[in-house]
Design an enzyme around this catalytic site. Structure first.
Site, mmCIF file in Angstrom:
data_model
loop_
_atom_site.group_PDB
_atom_site.id
_atom_site.type_symbol
_atom_site.label_atom_id
_atom_site.label_comp_id
_atom_site.label_asym_id
_atom_site.label_seq_id
_atom_site.Cartn_x
_atom_site.Cartn_y
_atom_site.Cartn_z
ATOM 1 N N HIS A 173 38.974 32.572 38.861
ATOM 2 C CA HIS A 173 37.878 31.993 37.726
ATOM 3 C C HIS A 173 38.838 31.928 36.435
ATOM 4 C CE1 HIS A 173 33.881 32.109 39.305
ATOM 5 N NE2 HIS A 173 34.394 32.684 40.117
ATOM 6 N N TYR A 184 39.710 43.266 41.176
ATOM 7 C CA TYR A 184 39.768 43.014 39.851
ATOM 8 C C TYR A 184 40.794 43.812 39.498
ATOM 9 C CZ TYR A 184 35.315 40.228 39.959
ATOM 10 O OH TYR A 184 34.478 39.287 40.158
#
Length: 337
Positions: free
Chosen positions: A56, A326
């Site tokens: 992203h 992440y």
């Protein structure tokens, strides 16, 4: 469990290292894939844009507020549902690690929210504009990234590897079918966004309910035509959202589906029956939109496991894996800045 905001990249880096270490040890114990392997596989597909997210990568920052409804407080004691405005930092994005990805491509869109609660607690919601995920376990996602790695001779993925992946990973098919049959939206404001996973709401009485949430746009859900997908420029989503926000708040209503016994709670590839009770629990209003460079959303690691009191995770292995993955991405981009 409450999380208070901290502005120290060093502390974030140390936390990331601890999370990654724990995840690697867990991976070794049960012979599964480790977070750094998954992030490395993403890098081999899309390359590395230093100082940026590994997935992203292309995104837009926004700011606004969330106002909860009393119906939410029936299920969760979260400060989200007191009826008082909660400041929100948001990020809208395209799936994948290509910062120059075309906005009309069929990759998923993302909406990530950081709710800044009273007393400094944080609640994250990291969502996609698809109702299900394409992997029930982290290894499926890892092997998909392996199949997508470009062939050095052609610069494109090997079609035979993609076929073999699809044939051997039935948990990836539902999302593939959804993306094939749905064109992307003409604006971030014309898309619903889904929490993908099942979460647990716990109310003031200590009663816990499994829920799945989604944010439904007040501007209505729309899709690009096939002709528009071919003719639109590479970049239009950010400017359209900026222009829309100048006309007035961009709103999404938050709805939760209430789970029943037997509903899958640890598998994000399986949708719940459509007849589940639906409860509107609040409204998100976006009032400012800006380029992500130097904006409030840019340094945030939108870890979906950051939750305030009243909301907690299930044992969904994908949800649990996202946090250390992440952390790997966050640690890499912080070290490159």
């Amino acid at each position: 469990m409450s999380h208070k905001p901290d502005q120290s990249p060093l502390l974030h880096g140390l936390l990331a290292a601890l999370l990654v270490g724990a995840a690697v040890n867990a991976a070794a114990a049960d012979n599964t894939v480790a977070p750094d392997q998954v992030v490395g596989a993403i890098e081999k597909v899309f390359g590395v844009t230093k100082g940026e997210r590994r997935n992203h990568t292309k995104g837009t920052c926004a700011e606004g507020e969330f106002v909860g409804l009393p119906a939410g407080a029936q299920y969760s004691g979260s400060a989200l549902f007191t009826g008082k405005p909660v400041p929100v930092v948001a990020r809208f994005s395209l799936g994948g690690g290509n910062p120059k990805a075309p906005d009309a491509g069929k990759s998923p869109r993302g909406m990530a929210l950081e709710f800044r609660m009273p007393g400094g607690a944080l609640q994250h919601m990291t969502m996609l504009n698809v109702p299900i995920f394409g992997a029930s376990i982290p290894r499926t996602f890892f092997e998909q990234m392996q199949a997508l790695q470009p062939d050095p001779k052609t610069g494109k993925p090997d079609p035979e590897k993609l076929k073999a992946f699809a044939a051997s990973h039935p948990d990836s098919r539902a999302l593939g079918q959804f993306l094939a049959s749905h064109n992307p939206p003409p604006s971030y404001a014309n898309s619903a966004y889904f929490g993908i996973h099942t979460f647990k709401f716990t109310n003031a009485k200590g009663e816990t309910t499994p829920v799945r949430w989604r944010f439904v746009p007040a501007d209505g859900e729309k899709q690009l035509s096939n002709a528009e997908m071919q003719s639109l420029p590479a970049n239009f989503l950010e400017q359209r959202l900026i222009e829309r926000a100048t006309q007035g708040p961009v709103r999404w209503d938050m709805w939760v589906a209430v789970g029943q016994p037997g509903d899958p709670v640890d598998d994000p590839t399986k949708a719940w029956p459509e007849d589940r009770k639906q409860v509107q629990v609040g409204t998100l209003s976006i009032t400012k939109v800006m380029n992500q460079k130097g904006a409030a959303c840019e340094p945030i690691n939108f870890d979906p496991m950051v939750m305030a009191d009243g909301i907690s995770p299930t044992n969904d292995p994908i949800l649990r894996f996202r946090s250390p993955a992440y952390a790997v991405s966050f640690g890499k981009r912080m070290s490159e800045q």
